[in-house]
Design an enzyme around this catalytic site. Structure first.
Site, PDB file in Angstrom:
ATOM      1  N   THR A  42       0.827  -1.216   0.000  1.00  0.00           N
ATOM      2  CA  THR A  42       0.000   0.000   0.000  1.00  0.00           C
ATOM      3  C   THR A  42       0.859   1.264   0.000  1.00  0.00           C
ATOM      4  OG1 THR A  42      -0.119  -0.087   2.431  1.00  0.00           O
ATOM      5  CG2 THR A  42      -1.942  -1.076   1.208  1.00  0.00           C
ATOM      6  N   ALA A 121       3.470   0.217  15.969  1.00  0.00           N
ATOM      7  CA  ALA A 121       2.426   1.180  15.598  1.00  0.00           C
ATOM      8  C   ALA A 121       1.091   0.452  15.659  1.00  0.00           C
ATOM      9  CB  ALA A 121       2.686   1.730  14.197  1.00  0.00           C
ATOM     10  N   TYR A 152      -8.217  -6.281  10.555  1.00  0.00           N
ATOM     11  CA  TYR A 152      -7.277  -5.242  11.002  1.00  0.00           C
ATOM     12  C   TYR A 152      -7.261  -5.157  12.530  1.00  0.00           C
ATOM     13  CZ  TYR A 152      -5.170  -0.520  11.231  1.00  0.00           C
ATOM     14  OH  TYR A 152      -4.365   0.564  11.499  1.00  0.00           O
TER      15      TYR A 152
END
Ligand code: NAD
Length: 322
Positions: A42, A121, A152
């Protein structure tokens, strides 16, 4: 006050992505050598093109799920690799689950092997559609484990569990940062997130598409502030989790109207269907980051949007000239 970590050589997974590329910039400016690991799922080469000439920057094009082929000293691993926008992770559900699980273990192994500081993160999505407002780090969340967004949310929850376990089991110097909605230059126009979608449609004179009735809220943090927060956590020995985001909660409709104002667009707004499990409210409690690191977001939403609009304007002009 933001502390810049005095690291010698950092590995940034997902370094060619939106936040990762800004992080690479900041580290290099602080004198740290950077190995950017990315498979461009991405991310974009354009985001790091300006760094390729630097002798402090190396690009390692590989899947983070494979053993990381990084030689030599590493004293910091910042693990950002993962699709992050809902459109991206819904398009890549299995790679999202893999990078959050296998990829996180792989990045943790590198940190363990080199006795490096490790920063994950993570995301506000671990809170799911929260019942508690604002969300403090002690809140366990409200996640649908089998809904489409779970690829996710649950991958990041696994990533957090793995990070905490490496700290307990192996004494790896790990930290978890939960990032809330971040925006700024280097976002993809088509990544499906509200800010780039609103800006690019406004710049093209098209109607802005607001999901539902637009009353759902988001707290938007400018990328420079998110990067400063990540580096402040990296510079400490805090384990986290630490929320990073702004407490300036706005409805999606307000954000759309702000973009219309700042671009001078007359395209107007149309209302479209709300996606499944779209969180109704999102607002971090960032008192921990303020107390521990003196971190506060410094960029007003309107200033950040203006800078982002300027960047997208340049991109669209350059594209039109090609
Ligand atoms: P992004 O999609 O722009 O960047 C992710 C990067 O990871 C891309 O360059 C992509 O190519 C790379 N990547 C994905 N899978 C990989 C793999 N298997 N191997 C190697 N590289 C891989 O996303 P972003 O917005 O920059 O987000 C970066 C990180 O921050 C993500 O982990 C995301 O979960 C987290 N985060 C972002 C936000 C936000 O608002 N942007 C909010 C919360 C958390």
């Amino acid at each position: 006050m933001t502390r810049i970590p005095r690291y010698r050589r950092a590995v940034v997974t997902g370094g060619a992505g939106f936040i990762g590329s800004h992080l690479c910039d900041a580290l290099i400016q602080a004198g740290t050598a950077v190995v950017c690991v990315d498979n461009f799922l991405t991310g974009s080469r354009d985001n790091i093109a300006h760094l390729l000439g630097s002798d402090r920057f190396e690009l390692l094009e590989q899947d983070v799920n494979d053993k990381l082929a990084v030689d030599g000293e590493v004293d910091l691993v910042l693990h950002l690799a993962s699709p992050a926008s809902p459109a991206d992770y819904l398009r890549h559900p299995i790679p999202t689950l893999s990078v959050g699980s296998v990829g996180t273990l792989s990045a943790l192994e590198l940190a363990r092997d080199r006795a490096a500081r490790f920063v994950l993160a993570s995301t506000s999505e671990v809170y799911g559609d929260p019942h508690q407002h604002p969300q403090t780090e002690s809140y366990w969340g409200n996640v649908n484990p089998i809904g489409p967004r779970s690829v996710y949310d649950e991958a990041k929850r696994f990533a957090e569990a793995a990070t905490a376990a490496y700290r307990r089991e192996y004494g790896t110097d790990t930290a978890i940062v939960r990032i809330f909605n971040t925006f700024g230059p280097h976002m993809r126009a088509d990544d499906g997130r509200a800010v780039p979608a609103f800006i690019t449609r406004a710049l093209r004179g098209q109607q802005l598409q607001v999901a539902g009735d637009g009353s759902q809220s988001r707290s938007l943090c400018y990328v420079d502030d998110t990067v400063a927060g990540l580096l402040a956590v990296a510079a400490s020995d805090h384990a986290g989790p630490v929320n990073l985001g702004t407490e300036d909660e706005r409805t999606v409709l307000e954000i759309a109207r702000l973009v219309l104002d700042l671009t001078g667009s007359t395209g107007g707004i149309e209302f479209v269907d709300l996606p499944t499990d779209d969180p109704a409210r999102r607002r971090p409690d960032t008192s921990l980051a303020r107390r521990e690191f003196g971190w506060v977001p410094r960029t007003a939403v309107s200033d950040g949007l203006a800078a982002t609009i300027a960047w997208f304007t340049e991109q669209l002009t350059a594209k039109a000239a090609r």
